[in-house]
Design an enzyme around this catalytic site. Structure first.
Site, short mmCIF file in Angstrom:
data_model
loop_
_atom_site.label_atom_id
_atom_site.label_comp_id
_atom_site.label_asym_id
_atom_site.label_seq_id
_atom_site.Cartn_x
_atom_site.Cartn_y
_atom_site.Cartn_z
N SER A 123 0.83 -1.21 0.00
CA SER A 123 0.00 0.00 0.00
C SER A 123 0.85 1.25 0.00
CB SER A 123 -0.85 0.05 1.27
OG SER A 123 -1.67 -1.07 1.36
N HIS A 154 -1.01 -2.71 -7.18
CA HIS A 154 -1.77 -2.38 -5.98
C HIS A 154 -3.27 -2.54 -6.23
CE1 HIS A 154 -2.76 0.91 -2.76
NE2 HIS A 154 -2.93 -0.30 -2.29
N GLU A 182 -3.59 0.11 -9.08
CA GLU A 182 -2.60 1.19 -9.19
C GLU A 182 -1.28 0.50 -9.55
OE1 GLU A 182 -2.07 3.19 -5.40
OE2 GLU A 182 -1.90 5.15 -6.37
N ASN A 229 -3.03 6.13 -1.39
CA ASN A 229 -2.96 6.18 0.07
C ASN A 229 -2.38 7.48 0.61
OD1 ASN A 229 -4.32 3.90 0.92
ND2 ASN A 229 -2.64 2.61 0.21
N1 LIG Z 1 -6.28 -4.21 3.51
C1 LIG Z 1 -6.39 -3.39 2.48
O1 LIG Z 1 -7.39 -2.70 2.30
C2 LIG Z 1 -5.27 -3.32 1.47
C3 LIG Z 1 -5.50 -2.73 0.23
C4 LIG Z 1 -4.49 -2.70 -0.71
C5 LIG Z 1 -3.25 -3.24 -0.39
N2 LIG Z 1 -3.04 -3.79 0.83
C6 LIG Z 1 -1.72 -4.37 1.11
O2 LIG Z 1 -1.80 -5.77 0.92
C7 LIG Z 1 -0.89 -6.44 1.80
C8 LIG Z 1 -1.66 -7.46 2.62
O3 LIG Z 1 -2.69 -6.82 3.35
P1 LIG Z 1 -3.95 -7.64 3.90
O4 LIG Z 1 -4.98 -6.62 4.24
O5 LIG Z 1 -4.28 -8.76 2.99
O6 LIG Z 1 -3.33 -8.23 5.28
P2 LIG Z 1 -3.79 -9.53 6.08
O7 LIG Z 1 -3.31 -9.31 7.47
O8 LIG Z 1 -5.23 -9.84 5.83
O9 LIG Z 1 -2.93 -10.70 5.39
C9 LIG Z 1 -1.54 -10.75 5.41
C10 LIG Z 1 -1.13 -12.21 5.24
O10 LIG Z 1 0.30 -12.28 5.09
C11 LIG Z 1 0.69 -13.51 5.65
N3 LIG Z 1 2.14 -13.54 5.84
C12 LIG Z 1 2.89 -12.91 6.78
N4 LIG Z 1 4.20 -13.23 6.58
C13 LIG Z 1 4.26 -14.06 5.50
C14 LIG Z 1 5.33 -14.73 4.83
N5 LIG Z 1 6.59 -14.58 5.23
N6 LIG Z 1 5.03 -15.51 3.76
C15 LIG Z 1 3.74 -15.65 3.34
N7 LIG Z 1 2.69 -15.04 3.95
C16 LIG Z 1 2.96 -14.26 5.02
C17 LIG Z 1 -0.10 -13.56 6.95
O11 LIG Z 1 -0.12 -14.86 7.50
C18 LIG Z 1 -1.47 -13.07 6.48
O12 LIG Z 1 -2.30 -14.14 6.08
C19 LIG Z 1 -0.21 -5.35 2.63
O13 LIG Z 1 1.00 -4.99 2.00
C20 LIG Z 1 -1.21 -4.20 2.56
O14 LIG Z 1 -0.61 -2.95 2.73
C21 LIG Z 1 -4.02 -3.88 1.76
#
Ligand SMILES: NC(=O)c1ccc[n+]([C@@H]2O[C@H](COP(=O)([O-])OP(=O)(O)OC[C@H]3O[C@@H](n4cnc5c(N)ncnc54)[C@H](O)[C@@H]3O)[C@@H](O)[C@H]2O)c1
Length: 283
Positions: free
Chosen positions: A119, A140, A152, A190
């Site tokens: 993000s 993104h 994005e 963001n």
């Molecule tokens: N939540 C949102 O609205 C959103 C939107 C766009 C982008 N993002 C980005 O997407 C990414 C994930 O966010 P999310 O909301 O899905 O988080 P989340 O907490 O739902 O999921 C993250 C996952 O990563 C896993 N993980 C951690 N370490 C790991 C590793 N070494 N190998 C494999 N898996 C691993 C965790 O077990 C978890 O299941 C982040 O970078 C976030 O900034 C989030």
């Protein structure tokens, strides 16, 4: 370049959404996370999401089975050896992403593109953890992935324009609209959004209005489909905090300083919808 196989790293709310839209577009998908129960939960979420599409008659029950059949849940990175594109969607922590990109670079074939769904973290910095910075890019997706149109596309300093073109085409094949931007902290989305969410948290912290009141004012007054506090809960308060820290660090501007209320919720483990409690209660 012809993309056939995609590996998604992280099966959380973004990762399972990306695996779903990739499989719906016909790609062979590996979905990775650190534990079997997490990838299994990811598959369960995808199955529920596809059930809703079957109910709405957007896909058939047979389509659902073949989409699920294209997704292989895995707990190692070995399958990266078969991928043309990897999309990383793990927690918003640079040290974790850096390690993963090092591993993917070692395992994936030389032609493979390594994308991050980060993000806010610098794509150029992530690319520097690999020996193929020209093949590293930001892809993104927005939350919830199956619903939101935008991808994005963030070009790092070294990103090859052909890689950008391939990633744009892959996003389009998943029914998304890719929009490009440069690699600055928070990118376009963001940098704008987080200031608003943080300001709403400050208002709550100062007792300016109730959470419901703040959200209702923004919904009814600005025509936002969701209030900023409900949106922060949807994104995940840990993710919101991490992004604000990247913005504060990246621009050195106090306008991005995270509200103390956000920090206490995160330290309490009240991360929003994904934990059943955030600004609002979900259970
Ligand atoms: N939540 C949102 O609205 C959103 C939107 C766009 C982008 N993002 C980005 O997407 C990414 C994930 O966010 P999310 O909301 O899905 O988080 P989340 O907490 O739902 O999921 C993250 C996952 O990563 C896993 N993980 C951690 N370490 C790991 C590793 N070494 N190998 C494999 N898996 C691993 C965790 O077990 C978890 O299941 C982040 O970078 C976030 O900034 C989030």
């Amino acid at each position: 370049m012809n993309i056939k196989t995609i590996m998604v790293i992280g099966a959380g709310q973004m990762g399972n959404g990306i695996a779903q839209v990739a499989a719906q577009a016909g790609y062979t998908v590996y979905m990775n996370d650190i534990a079997q129960e997490i990838v299994d939960k990811g598959v369960e979420t995808i199955s529920g999401s596809l059930d809703r599409l079957v109910k709405k008659e957007k896909i058939t029950a047979a389509d659902k089975e073949s989409i699920l059949g294209r997704i292989t849940p895995v707990t190692t990175y070995d399958e990266a050896a078969n991928c043309d594109l990897a999309v990383e969607a793990v927690v918003e922590k640079m040290e974790i992403k850096a390690k993963i990109f090092g591993e993917l670079d070692r395992i994936a074939p030389p032609h493979a593109i390594l994308a991050s769904n980060t993000s806010s973290l610098p794509i150029t910095g992530i690319a520097a953890c690999t020996k193929r910075p020209e093949k590293v890019i930001g892809m993104h997706f927005m939350n919830p992935v199956p619903v939101m149109k935008l991808v994005e596309v963030i070009n790092g300093l070294a990103t090859d324009p052909d890689v950008t073109k391939t990633v744009r085409e892959a996003a389009e094949s998943m029914g998304k609209v890719p929009v490009e931007c440069r690699d600055v902290p928070g990118f376009v989305s963001n940098r704008v959004l987080m200031v608003m969410l943080n300001e709403a948290l400050w208002e709550l912290y100062e007792g300016v209005a109730t959470a419901e009141g703040i959200d209702q004012i923004m919904k009814l007054g600005m025509n936002h489909p969701m209030g900023p506090l409900a949106l922060a809960d949807l994104i995940g308060l840990d993710t919101v905090l991490s992004i604000l820290e990247v913005l504060q660090d990246g621009y050195g501007d106090p306008k991005y300083r995270p509200c103390p209320l956000l920090k206490s919720y995160v330290s309490a483990g009240w991360l929003g919808r994904k934990t059943g409690r955030g600004i609002y209660l979900y259970s």
